[in-house]
Design an enzyme around this catalytic site. Structure first.
Site, mmCIF file in Angstrom:
data_model
loop_
_atom_site.group_PDB
_atom_site.id
_atom_site.type_symbol
_atom_site.label_atom_id
_atom_site.label_comp_id
_atom_site.label_asym_id
_atom_site.label_seq_id
_atom_site.Cartn_x
_atom_site.Cartn_y
_atom_site.Cartn_z
ATOM 1 N N HIS A 180 0.860 -1.185 0.000
ATOM 2 C CA HIS A 180 0.000 0.000 0.000
ATOM 3 C C HIS A 180 0.897 1.236 0.000
ATOM 4 C CE1 HIS A 180 -3.867 -1.957 1.817
ATOM 5 N NE2 HIS A 180 -3.390 -2.634 0.799
ATOM 6 N N GLU A 199 1.055 3.797 1.926
ATOM 7 C CA GLU A 199 1.624 4.134 3.239
ATOM 8 C C GLU A 199 2.813 3.240 3.569
ATOM 9 O OE1 GLU A 199 -2.953 4.208 3.909
ATOM 10 O OE2 GLU A 199 -1.540 3.300 2.519
ATOM 11 N N CYS A 211 -5.850 1.879 6.105
ATOM 12 C CA CYS A 211 -6.540 0.664 6.524
ATOM 13 C C CYS A 211 -5.917 0.161 7.836
ATOM 14 C CB CYS A 211 -6.433 -0.399 5.429
ATOM 15 S SG CYS A 211 -4.766 -1.091 5.231
ATOM 16 N N CYS A 234 -2.123 -0.757 7.519
ATOM 17 C CA CYS A 234 -1.264 0.423 7.465
ATOM 18 C C CYS A 234 -1.245 1.157 8.799
ATOM 19 C CB CYS A 234 -1.705 1.341 6.334
ATOM 20 S SG CYS A 234 -1.422 0.596 4.702
#
Length: 154
Positions: free
Chosen positions: A52, A54, A82, A85
């Site tokens: 992701h 992040e 999420c 993360c």
């Protein structure tokens, strides 16, 4: 620079993600006013569910700063993090998270869950949501509308 300026950098990274066929999410890590980490979504191209934006930005910052603890750093991301993360953000000891669009399906900073408000956990980042929310949300909405249209023509 302002929060909006850093979010614009994250939006530029999200555009790179979209160009690669990924969901357009971008992130930057900032320390003392300097961008020290950059990332954009890449789970499809990297065959990595943890890639992701992040996570990529945290990895980049940790490498540049030679420390997995990112104390005093801020994370700017175009979409609310999420749970995965948010966990990495906690472990990295990020001081502040700034996000653009809310994520009502998987958001862990207040939309679905609010892990940073959970007092039993050992780290609590300050969270600011809604920075350039319209631009961030529009990029995501347009991407998914385009993807649905492509699926109808196939």
């Amino acid at each position: 620079m302002t929060d909006a300026d850093y979010m614009r950098h994250a939006l530029e990274l999200a555009s790179q993600s979209q160009a690669a066929g990924e969901v357009p999410v971008g992130a930057v890590v900032v320390k003392d006013g300097e961008i020290v980490g950059r990332g954009f979504n890449a789970p499809i191209s990297r065959h990595d569910p943890s890639a992701h934006a992040e996570m990529m930005a945290l990895r980049d910052a940790a490498q540049r700063l030679c420390n997995y603890r990112l104390v005093g750093c801020e994370l700017f991301v175009t979409l609310e993090p999420c749970l995965m993360c948010a966990g990495a953000i906690m472990h990295a000891r990020i001081a502040r998270v700034v996000y653009g669009a809310n994520d009502p399906k998987t958001g862990a900073c207040g939309s679905l869950l609010d892990v940073f408000a959970e007092r039993r956990l050992n780290h609590h980042a300050e969270v600011t949501g809604g920075v350039l929310a319209e631009e961030c949300g529009a990029m995501l909405s347009n991407f998914f509308a385009m993807r649905r249209a492509q699926q109808k023509t196939q």
